[in-house]
Design a protein around this motif. Structure first.
Motif, PDB file in Angstrom:
ATOM      1  N   SER A  51       0.442  -0.597   0.068  1.00  0.00           N
ATOM      2  CA  SER A  51       0.038   0.154   0.229  1.00  0.00           C
ATOM      3  C   SER A  51       1.042   1.465  -0.088  1.00  0.00           C
ATOM      4  CB  SER A  51      -0.269   0.085   1.482  1.00  0.00           C
ATOM      5  OG  SER A  51      -1.652   1.548   1.607  1.00  0.00           O
ATOM      6  N   SER A  52       2.278   1.323   0.483  1.00  0.00           N
ATOM      7  CA  SER A  52       3.073   2.535   0.773  1.00  0.00           C
ATOM      8  C   SER A  52       3.330   3.045  -0.665  1.00  0.00           C
ATOM      9  CB  SER A  52       3.650   2.171   1.963  1.00  0.00           C
ATOM     10  OG  SER A  52       4.718   1.285   1.550  1.00  0.00           O
ATOM     11  N   VAL A  53       4.200   1.262  -1.201  1.00  0.00           N
ATOM     12  CA  VAL A  53       3.855   1.284  -2.558  1.00  0.00           C
ATOM     13  C   VAL A  53       2.695   2.825  -3.530  1.00  0.00           C
ATOM     14  CG1 VAL A  53       4.809   0.605  -4.433  1.00  0.00           C
ATOM     15  CG2 VAL A  53       5.860  -0.174  -2.319  1.00  0.00           C
ATOM     16  N   GLY A  54       1.803   1.496  -3.635  1.00  0.00           N
ATOM     17  CA  GLY A  54       1.157   3.180  -4.439  1.00  0.00           C
ATOM     18  C   GLY A  54       0.933   4.216  -3.886  1.00  0.00           C
ATOM     19  N   GLN A  55       0.709   4.061  -2.680  1.00  0.00           N
ATOM     20  CA  GLN A  55       0.774   5.626  -2.271  1.00  0.00           C
ATOM     21  C   GLN A  55       2.096   6.483  -2.502  1.00  0.00           C
ATOM     22  OE1 GLN A  55      -2.246   6.882  -0.526  1.00  0.00           O
ATOM     23  NE2 GLN A  55      -3.145   4.820   0.230  1.00  0.00           N
ATOM     24  N   ALA A  56       2.726   5.913  -2.452  1.00  0.00           N
ATOM     25  CA  ALA A  56       4.027   6.584  -3.499  1.00  0.00           C
ATOM     26  C   ALA A  56       3.594   7.814  -4.610  1.00  0.00           C
ATOM     27  CB  ALA A  56       5.112   5.597  -3.214  1.00  0.00           C
ATOM     28  N   GLY A  57       3.561   6.509  -5.248  1.00  0.00           N
ATOM     29  CA  GLY A  57       3.189   6.612  -6.452  1.00  0.00           C
ATOM     30  C   GLY A  57       1.560   8.239  -7.254  1.00  0.00           C
ATOM     31  N   TYR A  58       0.787   8.205  -5.528  1.00  0.00           N
ATOM     32  CA  TYR A  58      -0.118   9.559  -6.180  1.00  0.00           C
ATOM     33  C   TYR A  58       1.138  10.766  -5.064  1.00  0.00           C
ATOM     34  CZ  TYR A  58      -3.285   5.615  -5.178  1.00  0.00           C
ATOM     35  OH  TYR A  58      -4.494   4.641  -5.508  1.00  0.00           O
ATOM     36  N   LEU A  59       2.106  10.136  -4.436  1.00  0.00           N
ATOM     37  CA  LEU A  59       2.438  11.686  -3.732  1.00  0.00           C
ATOM     38  C   LEU A  59       3.281  12.222  -5.110  1.00  0.00           C
ATOM     39  CD1 LEU A  59       3.873  10.304  -0.187  1.00  0.00           C
ATOM     40  CD2 LEU A  59       2.767  11.945  -0.802  1.00  0.00           C
TER      41      LEU A  59
END
Length: 526
Positions: A332-340
């Motif tokens: 999930s943190s990898v996916g959130q990194a994409g949004y960031l």
């Protein structure tokens, strides 16, 4: 060296620069206090009797609170700078709006990590070393957003990273912990080596290490050095892309989070990302704006691939696999990194200040993700397998913890009542639209829908009837001595409960008044 207050250099009446050193201690207080407390705890560990060493954790908490408190006098003042000469273009340290926001995120994340650690450090890890390494890493992370030259940036990056390697592998006798630390170390060292090569190329092309001077010099780089400069720009981004866990530099994340102690996994997911994104913002927006045509498309593609790969991998997680809860949060943190990464990419295509959206989203993510890890740490005390299926019926056994975790997951998904998560995602989405990156906005919208599935699936598990105990649970991977971690049947530690309460209250407050965070998206940070 000269410290200036408010950007005004110390100049004598005859126009020469004073050689008398005047240190603005308030400007450098946040990282300085954290580093001093780290050293004090390491020394104190040599003299404190074993039965009293648990009080070193209280000292770490007090030190982090003091470092956070030192941000308060700076919040409404002018930028404070640390310069090598009277020329403000050669300042190496700037306590501006951007630096203070990221320092609040970093030190707040370190404080929650310390609270998550208090109940077990004295029983499982060398106490003095643990607190020293945690605060040393936090000090480096607090220094990085205020850095304004490439040398200081790289040094701060390594000060934040090197203690983290040791923290991941600090669980003695645990094969997974040692393997995670080795993977983290090798991949990080490789990324740093590539970054240093890029920095050397940039210096060769511009003759400067200071970010503002690099930005000015890149506009007039001779044709024969243009390729060298562009190569240096691309390579410099690699180290920071690694820290953000952007694809293809993400492969260390799942194994590292699973093998690390739970508080350290939470620390890496928030503070490690803050280090990467603040560094990435500084080198792209401040140092390399003239080469936006080089890094802009690259960051946009990284954002799309990162959010897609992270969410796709999270969908595939087996809920009955040991430590699947941590592994799901890792992906999930990898996916959130994409949004960031989206607002950073948008900054290359728009004259408006877009990176404030990244800071706003990072602040939201830090609060709710730390809260989710805090509940995971609570459940792991009685169910050390820490499978997602172990959370079935949590609302019956621990209703407040279940409600808190459900709220954190809804914030990460961007669904009401997690209003802050929804608003943060809309803000990031709008930066892509404003920069005319329609394709990236579409990719983000699809990924947000995909992420809803696994966030809501975990949330639903919390409210299902508890599963009958069949006695056929898969064993937890054993440590090197052939034993598995035992369940902790004691009452939840007050510090752990406090960490959940603080993050829950902050999440609810931000959902009720999202302007507290979202104002960063509408404010010029530099």
């Amino acid at each position: 060296m000269i410290i200036t207050d408010g950007g005004a250099p110390l100049v004598t009446a005859d126009g020469t620069v004073s050689v008398v050193q005047s240190v603005d201690w308030l400007a450098i207080a946040p990282p300085t206090i954290t580093a001093v407390v780290a050293l004090a705890l390491l020394v104190a560990d040599l003299f404190v009797p074993e039965r009293h060493k648990r009080w070193l954790g209280a000292g770490a908490v007090v030190g982090l609170v003091a470092a956070i408190a030192s941000l308060v006098p700076l919040r409404d003042g002018e930028s404070r700078t640390f310069c090598l000469t009277g020329d403000t273009d050669t300042c190496s340290y700037t306590a501006d709006h951007f630096a203070l926001a990221v320092q609040l995120l970093v030190l707040g994340g370190a404080l929650i990590t310390a609270l998550l650690s208090l109940h077990r450090v004295h029983r499982e890890y060398p106490v003095g070393e643990y607190w020293f390494l945690l605060l040393a890493s936090a000090a480096g992370a607090a220094l990085l957003p205020a850095s304004r030259d490439l040398a200081t940036l790289v040094v701060a990056l390594e000060v934040a990273s090197l203690p983290a390697f040791a923290l991941v592998g600090l669980r003695r006798g645990d094969r997974l912990s040692s393997e995670a630390a080795l993977k983290f170390f090798l991949s990080s060292v490789t990324a740093t080596a590539v970054t240093l090569l890029g920095v050397s190329f940039v210096y060769a092309a511009t003759g400067s290490m200071h970010l503002t001077r690099i930005a000015a010099e890149l506009g007039s780089v001779p044709g024969q050095l243009d390729t060298l400069a562009k190569t240096g720009v691309a390579l410099t981004l690699v180290g920071f892309a690694f820290k953000t866990a952007a694809v293809p530099f993400h492969f260390w994340v799942p194994d590292t989070y699973v093998g690390a102690p739970l508080p350290i996994a939470a620390f890496l997911s928030v503070v490690g990302k803050a280090v990467g994104f603040s560094g990435l913002i500084l080198v792209t927006v401040v140092a390399f704006p003239g080469y936006a045509d080089v890094w802009g498309p690259a960051v946009a593609v990284l954002a799309a691939i990162t959010m897609t790969a992270g969410n796709a991998a999270a969908l595939r997680q087996d809920p009955d696999r040991p430590r699947s809860a941590v592994r799901l949060l890792a992906w999930s943190s990898v996916g959130q990194a994409g949004y960031l990464l989206v607002p950073i990419a948008a900054a290359a295509y728009s004259s408006d200040d877009q990176v404030g959206a990244t800071v706003a989203y990072a602040l939201m993510y830090a609060v709710v993700n730390l809260g989710a890890f805090a509940v995971v740490a609570l459940v792991a005390r009685t169910k050390p397998l820490n499978r997602i299926s172990d959370y079935r019926g949590l609302v019956s056994s621990s209703p407040l913890a279940a409600l808190a975790l459900a709220f954190f997951l809804l914030c990460l998904a961007g669904l009401p009542p997690g209003i802050i998560g929804l608003f943060a995602k809309v803000t990031v989405f709008s930066t892509a639209v404003d920069a005319e990156l329609g394709w990236l906005a579409v990719v983000m919208a699809v990924n947000v829908v995909v992420a809803l599935f696994y966030y809501l699936k975990w949330t639903a598990v919390l409210f299902r009837a508890p599963a009958p105990d069949t006695g056929d649970a898969a064993p937890l991977p054993k440590t090197a001595d052939g034993t598995a971690p035992a369940a902790d049947t004691t009452v939840a530690a007050p510090a752990l409960t406090l960490a959940i309460a603080l993050t829950a209250v902050a999440s609810v407050a931000l959902s009720g008044y999202p302007e507290l965070v979202l104002r960063f998206a509408a404010t010029s940070l530099f």
